[in-house]
Write a protein that holds these residues in place. Structure first.
Motif, PDB file in Angstrom:
ATOM      1  N   ALA A 173       0.821  -1.212   0.000  1.00 42.78           N
ATOM      2  CA  ALA A 173       0.000   0.000   0.000  1.00 42.78           C
ATOM      3  C   ALA A 173       0.855   1.262   0.000  1.00 42.78           C
ATOM      4  O   ALA A 173       0.449   2.294  -0.550  1.00 42.78           O
ATOM      5  CB  ALA A 173      -0.935  -0.007   1.207  1.00 42.78           C
ATOM      6  N   LYS A 174       2.034   1.198   0.607  1.00 42.88           N
ATOM      7  CA  LYS A 174       2.906   2.367   0.661  1.00 42.88           C
ATOM      8  C   LYS A 174       3.399   2.789  -0.715  1.00 42.88           C
ATOM      9  O   LYS A 174       3.847   3.921  -0.895  1.00 42.88           O
ATOM     10  CB  LYS A 174       4.098   2.078   1.577  1.00 42.88           C
ATOM     11  N   THR A 175       3.325   1.875  -1.697  1.00 43.81           N
ATOM     12  CA  THR A 175       3.785   2.191  -3.050  1.00 43.81           C
ATOM     13  C   THR A 175       2.642   2.690  -3.935  1.00 43.81           C
ATOM     14  O   THR A 175       2.878   3.016  -5.101  1.00 43.81           O
ATOM     15  CB  THR A 175       4.414   0.949  -3.706  1.00 43.81           C
ATOM     16  N   LEU A 176       1.426   2.738  -3.382  1.00 45.15           N
ATOM     17  CA  LEU A 176       0.247   3.102  -4.171  1.00 45.15           C
ATOM     18  C   LEU A 176      -0.347   4.397  -3.634  1.00 45.15           C
ATOM     19  O   LEU A 176      -0.946   4.417  -2.563  1.00 45.15           O
ATOM     20  CB  LEU A 176      -0.804   1.983  -4.108  1.00 45.15           C
ATOM     21  N   SER A 177      -0.177   5.477  -4.364  1.00 47.03           N
ATOM     22  CA  SER A 177      -0.742   6.756  -3.945  1.00 47.03           C
ATOM     23  C   SER A 177      -1.930   7.165  -4.794  1.00 47.03           C
ATOM     24  O   SER A 177      -2.720   8.016  -4.377  1.00 47.03           O
ATOM     25  CB  SER A 177       0.332   7.854  -4.015  1.00 47.03           C
ATOM     26  N   ALA A 178      -2.091   6.559  -5.966  1.00 51.89           N
ATOM     27  CA  ALA A 178      -3.216   6.864  -6.855  1.00 51.89           C
ATOM     28  C   ALA A 178      -3.553   5.602  -7.645  1.00 51.89           C
ATOM     29  O   ALA A 178      -2.695   4.717  -7.823  1.00 51.89           O
ATOM     30  CB  ALA A 178      -2.859   8.013  -7.802  1.00 51.89           C
ATOM     31  N   PRO A 179      -4.804   5.473  -8.134  1.00 50.81           N
ATOM     32  CA  PRO A 179      -5.191   4.268  -8.886  1.00 50.81           C
ATOM     33  C   PRO A 179      -4.278   3.960 -10.064  1.00 50.81           C
ATOM     34  O   PRO A 179      -4.080   2.785 -10.408  1.00 50.81           O
ATOM     35  CB  PRO A 179      -6.612   4.594  -9.350  1.00 50.81           C
ATOM     36  N   GLU A 180      -3.684   4.992 -10.687  1.00 53.69           N
ATOM     37  CA  GLU A 180      -2.780   4.750 -11.818  1.00 53.69           C
ATOM     38  C   GLU A 180      -1.575   3.921 -11.409  1.00 53.69           C
ATOM     39  O   GLU A 180      -0.951   3.250 -12.247  1.00 53.69           O
ATOM     40  CB  GLU A 180      -2.305   6.095 -12.396  1.00 53.69           C
ATOM     41  N   ASP A 181      -1.245   3.942 -10.100  1.00 54.45           N
ATOM     42  CA  ASP A 181      -0.069   3.215  -9.613  1.00 54.45           C
ATOM     43  C   ASP A 181      -0.273   1.703  -9.628  1.00 54.45           C
ATOM     44  O   ASP A 181       0.677   0.942  -9.396  1.00 54.45           O
ATOM     45  CB  ASP A 181       0.279   3.662  -8.193  1.00 54.45           C
ATOM     46  N   MET A 223      -8.737 -17.175  -0.698  1.00 57.76           N
ATOM     47  CA  MET A 223      -7.403 -17.264  -1.276  1.00 57.76           C
ATOM     48  C   MET A 223      -6.912 -15.914  -1.790  1.00 57.76           C
ATOM     49  O   MET A 223      -5.743 -15.570  -1.607  1.00 57.76           O
ATOM     50  CB  MET A 223      -7.387 -18.289  -2.403  1.00 57.76           C
ATOM     51  N   THR A 224      -7.786 -15.132  -2.415  1.00 57.23           N
ATOM     52  CA  THR A 224      -7.329 -13.826  -2.907  1.00 57.23           C
ATOM     53  C   THR A 224      -6.900 -12.927  -1.744  1.00 57.23           C
ATOM     54  O   THR A 224      -5.912 -12.205  -1.839  1.00 57.23           O
ATOM     55  CB  THR A 224      -8.408 -13.117  -3.736  1.00 57.23           C
ATOM     56  N   LEU A 225      -7.631 -12.991  -0.632  1.00 56.12           N
ATOM     57  CA  LEU A 225      -7.265 -12.180   0.520  1.00 56.12           C
ATOM     58  C   LEU A 225      -5.983 -12.693   1.171  1.00 56.12           C
ATOM     59  O   LEU A 225      -5.167 -11.905   1.672  1.00 56.12           O
ATOM     60  CB  LEU A 225      -8.404 -12.151   1.535  1.00 56.12           C
ATOM     61  N   ALA A 226      -5.795 -14.015   1.175  1.00 52.24           N
ATOM     62  CA  ALA A 226      -4.556 -14.578   1.721  1.00 52.24           C
ATOM     63  C   ALA A 226      -3.354 -14.148   0.885  1.00 52.24           C
ATOM     64  O   ALA A 226      -2.308 -13.765   1.423  1.00 52.24           O
ATOM     65  CB  ALA A 226      -4.650 -16.098   1.776  1.00 52.24           C
ATOM     66  N   LEU A 227      -3.508 -14.194  -0.434  1.00 48.16           N
ATOM     67  CA  LEU A 227      -2.420 -13.761  -1.320  1.00 48.16           C
ATOM     68  C   LEU A 227      -2.139 -12.275  -1.128  1.00 48.16           C
ATOM     69  O   LEU A 227      -0.978 -11.858  -1.079  1.00 48.16           O
ATOM     70  CB  LEU A 227      -2.793 -14.045  -2.771  1.00 48.16           C
ATOM     71  N   ALA A 228      -3.198 -11.485  -1.018  1.00 47.68           N
ATOM     72  CA  ALA A 228      -3.014 -10.048  -0.836  1.00 47.68           C
ATOM     73  C   ALA A 228      -2.298  -9.739   0.471  1.00 47.68           C
ATOM     74  O   ALA A 228      -1.421  -8.870   0.527  1.00 47.68           O
ATOM     75  CB  ALA A 228      -4.370  -9.347  -0.873  1.00 47.68           C
ATOM     76  N   SER A 229      -2.641 -10.455   1.533  1.00 53.52           N
ATOM     77  CA  SER A 229      -2.027 -10.188   2.844  1.00 53.52           C
ATOM     78  C   SER A 229      -0.544 -10.517   2.852  1.00 53.52           C
ATOM     79  O   SER A 229       0.213  -9.981   3.660  1.00 53.52           O
ATOM     80  CB  SER A 229      -2.746 -10.990   3.930  1.00 53.52           C
ATOM     81  N   GLN A 230      -0.128 -11.394   1.928  1.00 53.64           N
ATOM     82  CA  GLN A 230       1.275 -11.790   1.865  1.00 53.64           C
ATOM     83  C   GLN A 230       2.037 -11.075   0.746  1.00 53.64           C
ATOM     84  O   GLN A 230       3.116 -11.497   0.346  1.00 53.64           O
ATOM     85  CB  GLN A 230       1.377 -13.307   1.681  1.00 53.64           C
ATOM     86  N   GLY A 231       1.461  -9.999   0.252  1.00 57.72           N
ATOM     87  CA  GLY A 231       2.146  -9.196  -0.757  1.00 57.72           C
ATOM     88  C   GLY A 231       2.053  -9.754  -2.159  1.00 57.72           C
ATOM     89  O   GLY A 231       2.820  -9.338  -3.036  1.00 57.72           O
ATOM     90  N   LEU A 248      -4.599  -6.420   6.306  1.00 57.59           N
ATOM     91  CA  LEU A 248      -4.869  -5.818   5.010  1.00 57.59           C
ATOM     92  C   LEU A 248      -5.280  -4.362   5.199  1.00 57.59           C
ATOM     93  O   LEU A 248      -5.921  -4.007   6.189  1.00 57.59           O
ATOM     94  CB  LEU A 248      -5.994  -6.570   4.286  1.00 57.59           C
ATOM     95  N   VAL A 249      -4.919  -3.532   4.252  1.00 60.95           N
ATOM     96  CA  VAL A 249      -5.313  -2.128   4.282  1.00 60.95           C
ATOM     97  C   VAL A 249      -5.869  -1.744   2.916  1.00 60.95           C
ATOM     98  O   VAL A 249      -5.569  -2.394   1.904  1.00 60.95           O
ATOM     99  CB  VAL A 249      -4.126  -1.208   4.628  1.00 60.95           C
ATOM    100  N   ALA A 250      -6.674  -0.702   2.883  1.00 62.67           N
ATOM    101  CA  ALA A 250      -7.234  -0.181   1.637  1.00 62.67           C
ATOM    102  C   ALA A 250      -6.385   1.002   1.180  1.00 62.67           C
ATOM    103  O   ALA A 250      -6.364   2.036   1.854  1.00 62.67           O
ATOM    104  CB  ALA A 250      -8.677   0.237   1.844  1.00 62.67           C
TER     105      ALA A 250
END
Length: 288
Positions: A173-181, A223-231, A248-250
């Motif tokens: 999330a720290k690398t995403l500041s806008a949807p284009e990212d 599974m999608t949430l598990a993958l997301a939580s692990q980067g 997880l964070v938004a």
């Protein structure tokens, strides 16, 4: 006809007609898809009319099948109700609750813990379901379904309106500041939902970004949430499912509404035990 068709044939027809799937009917009745197909064909031979139109990967009812189904379904309901009236139900019978794994983890778990502490004498049997065919009135006292609520013979209580949003690990999330990212990252897709990544990207005004992303598709949100939580990427999920997630964070505040939602559901014409009624009311009262 000089006599009624065998009960097994009628059972196969009712289950297949309700689920529109020989495979799902087989799972429900504990037999193979081939056995269901054979019983239905024998029934069709007995009544002298086709009951289903068989497509490559689906079924539809013929006019005769549609006209006959309510009578057959009601007959099974009356048999069930009559059995309960005469023989009753045993206190050892658990309340069966069926839901998808993701709603079990994120919404149901803490409510069941609270219920059990308040009513430890009530036995509960939790059953997992993923696909729509996994659901149905047989075998479950209460269900948590996902959809538009277009089911017949079902009493329903919505858990609330649904909005979907992207979620990922804190590091990503720290690398995403806008949807284009999102370009160059992996979008995690869970099949079976009316609103997906294309809908959210359109809402965010960056529909073109999807072509610049990698894709990984799973058959369930666990599974999608598990993958997301692990980067492993960014998952699109329901705001409701984030109630108990700290991993997880938004990254963005943008959400997209869905006309599908989660529903508490139970058969409207089945005898309800005191225990099942207690669980039902507890869950209804816990809807926020």
């Amino acid at each position: 006809m000089s006599q009624l068709p065998p009960l097994l044939w009628l059972q196969a027809f009712e289950s297949a007609a309700r689920t529109l799937s020989f495979t799902a009917a087989g799972h429900e009745l504990g037999v193979t898809q081939a056995a269901i197909s054979q019983r239905v064909r024998l029934l069709e031979d007995r009544v002298g009319q086709k009951l289903f139109v068989r497509h490559a990967r689906s079924l539809t009812l013929t006019p005769a099948g549609q006209a006959w189904l309510p009578s057959i379904h009601d007959a099974f309901v009356r048999i069930s109700e009559g059995t309960l009236e005469v023989f009753g139900s045993t206190s050892e019978q658990p309340v069966t609750l069926r839901a998808t794994p993701v709603i079990q983890q994120s919404w149901l778990a803490r409510r069941l813990i609270a219920f059990h502490r308040a009513h430890p004498q009530v036995a509960i049997r939790l059953v997992s379901a993923i696909w729509p065919d996994d659901f149905g009135p047989e075998g479950a006292d209460i269900e948590i379904r996902y959809g538009k609520g277009e089911w017949t013979g079902i009493e329903m209580q919505p858990l609330g309106e649904e909005h979907l949003l992207p979620v990922c690990s804190q590091a990503l999330a720290k690398t995403l500041s806008a949807p284009e990212d999102l370009a160059g990252h992996t979008l995690l897709h869970a099949v079976g939902f009316g609103v997906g990544w294309p809908g959210w990207l359109q809402e965010a005004g960056v529909a073109h970004v999807e072509a610049q992303c990698w894709s990984l598709t799973c058959d369930n949100q666990v599974m999608t949430l598990a993958l997301a939580s692990q980067g492993g990427g960014i998952s699109l999920t329901h705001r409701r499912l984030m109630e108990q997630r700290s991993d997880l964070v938004a990254p963005f505040d943008i959400t997209v509404p869905s006309d599908e939602r989660f529903w508490l559901a139970r058969p409207s014409r089945r005898h309800i035990s005191d225990e099942a009624g207690l669980v039902w009311q507890w869950l209804c009262d816990s809807i926020e």
